[in-house]
Design a protein around this motif. Structure first.
Motif, mmCIF file in Angstrom:
data_model
loop_
_atom_site.group_PDB
_atom_site.id
_atom_site.type_symbol
_atom_site.label_atom_id
_atom_site.label_comp_id
_atom_site.label_asym_id
_atom_site.label_seq_id
_atom_site.Cartn_x
_atom_site.Cartn_y
_atom_site.Cartn_z
ATOM 1 N N VAL A 139 0.863 -1.192 0.000
ATOM 2 C CA VAL A 139 0.000 0.000 0.000
ATOM 3 C C VAL A 139 0.895 1.236 0.000
ATOM 4 O O VAL A 139 1.855 1.306 0.779
ATOM 5 C CB VAL A 139 -0.917 0.042 1.250
ATOM 6 C CG1 VAL A 139 -1.900 1.211 1.146
ATOM 7 C CG2 VAL A 139 -1.669 -1.267 1.442
ATOM 8 N N GLU A 210 -9.283 7.909 10.493
ATOM 9 C CA GLU A 210 -10.273 6.958 9.996
ATOM 10 C C GLU A 210 -10.120 6.752 8.485
ATOM 11 O O GLU A 210 -10.143 5.619 7.988
ATOM 12 C CB GLU A 210 -11.674 7.489 10.328
ATOM 13 C CG GLU A 210 -12.746 6.425 10.239
ATOM 14 C CD GLU A 210 -14.127 7.018 10.514
ATOM 15 O OE1 GLU A 210 -14.255 7.873 11.408
ATOM 16 O OE2 GLU A 210 -15.062 6.620 9.801
ATOM 17 N N ASN A 214 -9.104 3.233 6.841
ATOM 18 C CA ASN A 214 -10.012 2.618 5.855
ATOM 19 C C ASN A 214 -9.286 2.379 4.536
ATOM 20 O O ASN A 214 -9.445 1.334 3.908
ATOM 21 C CB ASN A 214 -11.238 3.502 5.616
ATOM 22 C CG ASN A 214 -12.190 3.477 6.799
ATOM 23 O OD1 ASN A 214 -12.121 2.558 7.628
ATOM 24 N ND2 ASN A 214 -13.055 4.479 6.895
ATOM 25 N N THR A 215 -8.483 3.359 4.141
ATOM 26 C CA THR A 215 -7.752 3.244 2.873
ATOM 27 C C THR A 215 -6.802 2.048 2.919
ATOM 28 O O THR A 215 -6.688 1.290 1.959
ATOM 29 C CB THR A 215 -6.956 4.550 2.617
ATOM 30 O OG1 THR A 215 -7.855 5.644 2.720
ATOM 31 C CG2 THR A 215 -6.298 4.553 1.252
ATOM 32 N N ARG A 217 -6.979 -0.629 5.087
ATOM 33 C CA ARG A 217 -7.682 -1.897 5.304
ATOM 34 C C ARG A 217 -8.355 -2.407 4.041
ATOM 35 O O ARG A 217 -8.484 -3.627 3.840
ATOM 36 C CB ARG A 217 -8.707 -1.756 6.430
ATOM 37 C CG ARG A 217 -8.046 -1.694 7.807
ATOM 38 C CD ARG A 217 -9.056 -1.833 8.917
ATOM 39 N NE ARG A 217 -8.421 -1.913 10.223
ATOM 40 C CZ ARG A 217 -8.640 -1.051 11.225
ATOM 41 N NH1 ARG A 217 -9.480 -0.044 11.056
ATOM 42 N NH2 ARG A 217 -8.027 -1.208 12.375
ATOM 43 N N GLU A 218 -8.781 -1.509 3.185
ATOM 44 C CA GLU A 218 -9.394 -1.941 1.920
ATOM 45 C C GLU A 218 -8.396 -2.701 1.047
ATOM 46 O O GLU A 218 -8.778 -3.414 0.127
ATOM 47 C CB GLU A 218 -9.856 -0.714 1.106
ATOM 48 C CG GLU A 218 -11.212 -0.206 1.514
ATOM 49 C CD GLU A 218 -11.467 1.190 0.927
ATOM 50 O OE1 GLU A 218 -10.764 1.570 -0.045
ATOM 51 O OE2 GLU A 218 -12.360 1.871 1.455
ATOM 52 N N ARG A 219 -7.096 -2.508 1.327
ATOM 53 C CA ARG A 219 -6.081 -3.057 0.413
ATOM 54 C C ARG A 219 -5.232 -4.181 0.994
ATOM 55 O O ARG A 219 -4.406 -4.739 0.280
ATOM 56 C CB ARG A 219 -5.182 -1.915 -0.079
ATOM 57 C CG ARG A 219 -5.924 -1.061 -1.070
ATOM 58 C CD ARG A 219 -5.278 0.273 -1.295
ATOM 59 N NE ARG A 219 -6.093 1.025 -2.253
ATOM 60 C CZ ARG A 219 -7.142 1.781 -1.910
ATOM 61 N NH1 ARG A 219 -7.496 1.903 -0.638
ATOM 62 N NH2 ARG A 219 -7.826 2.411 -2.844
#
Ligand code: DC
Length: 220
Positions: A139, A210, A214-215, A217-219
């Motif tokens: 990431v 946050e 989120n950015t 964890r999505e990856r």
């Protein structure tokens, strides 16, 4: 190992956000600016002027810089001495920016950074992590905010510490450092093509954290 690269200009909240995100994910947080600051301190101690590039380059052969993660966070060592609290001065910061433009110094610090990322799940923050240090990071994030927003945050922090500062001076400093970090010939600050832009100009710290988490964890 999972490697997360976070790059961006100074004052975007990178280090605080990266540290908190690393705690939430259970990864090691690596602040690579500390390595440049330690070399900056070495230059100050050697009596080298800020523009004596050749003398700065020669430091690469006689300087060792290392990081250790202890219970209270990252410590940085200059020739074996713990200099963690000595590198946060304005002078060390100015010298850090100068030494970071010298190729020999970047080469010296590259291996240290790569080894840490090979051996650990890391969130590593800096200026060239996604572009140069960890081009294969899973990431990559480019964390930024407008110069005005970054200057406002730094100004508020300094005022809260009781330091007499003028907003325009803080803003001018930020603009000058951005310019120097992004126009240097070697490993300039720039968004990697495959990095995700996270802009915190309009959002507060909790919202930024946050969004960052989120950015990531999505990856992963
Ligand atoms: O993030 P910081 O302010 O502690 O960084 C200090 C200086 O080091 C800054 O001028 C940019 C430089 N730096 C760099 O060139 N590459 C990195 N990976 C980290 C910091």
């Amino acid at each position: 190992m999972i490697n997360i690269a976070i790059d961006g200009p100074s004052g975007a909240g990178k280090s605080t956000l990266s540290r908190k995100a690393a705690i939430a994910l259970g990864y090691l947080y690596i602040d690579t600016g500390a390595l440049y600051r330690a070399v900056g301190l070495a230059a100050v101690r050697a009596g080298i002027a800020i523009d004596e590039t050749e003398k700065i380059a020669a430091l690469a052969d006689k300087t060792t810089v290392s990081l250790a993660i202890e219970s209270d966070g990252q410590h940085v060592f200059l020739n074996g001495e713990d200099v963690t609290s000595l590198i946060r001065t304005e002078n060390a910061s100015r010298y850090a920016s100068a030494v970071s433009a010298v190729p020999e110094i970047r080469a010296l610090l590259l291996q240290t950074q790569r080894r840490l990322a090979e051996e650990n799940n890391v969130i590593m923050d800096g200026r060239d992590i996604g572009t140069v240090v960890l081009p294969n990071a899973q990431v990559k994030i480019f964390l930024t905010a407008s110069a005005e927003a970054r200057a406002r945050r730094r100004y508020d922090e300094q005022i809260a510490r009781g330091e007499p500062v003028v907003f325009e001076t803080v803003l001018a400093d930020i603009i000058e450092r951005d310019h120097r970090d992004s126009t240097r010939a070697i490993a300039p600050l720039k968004q990697s093509d495959d990095a995700i832009l996270v802009d915190t100009t309009e959002i507060d710290f909790d919202q930024s954290l946050e969004l960052l988490l989120n950015t990531i964890r999505e990856r992963i």
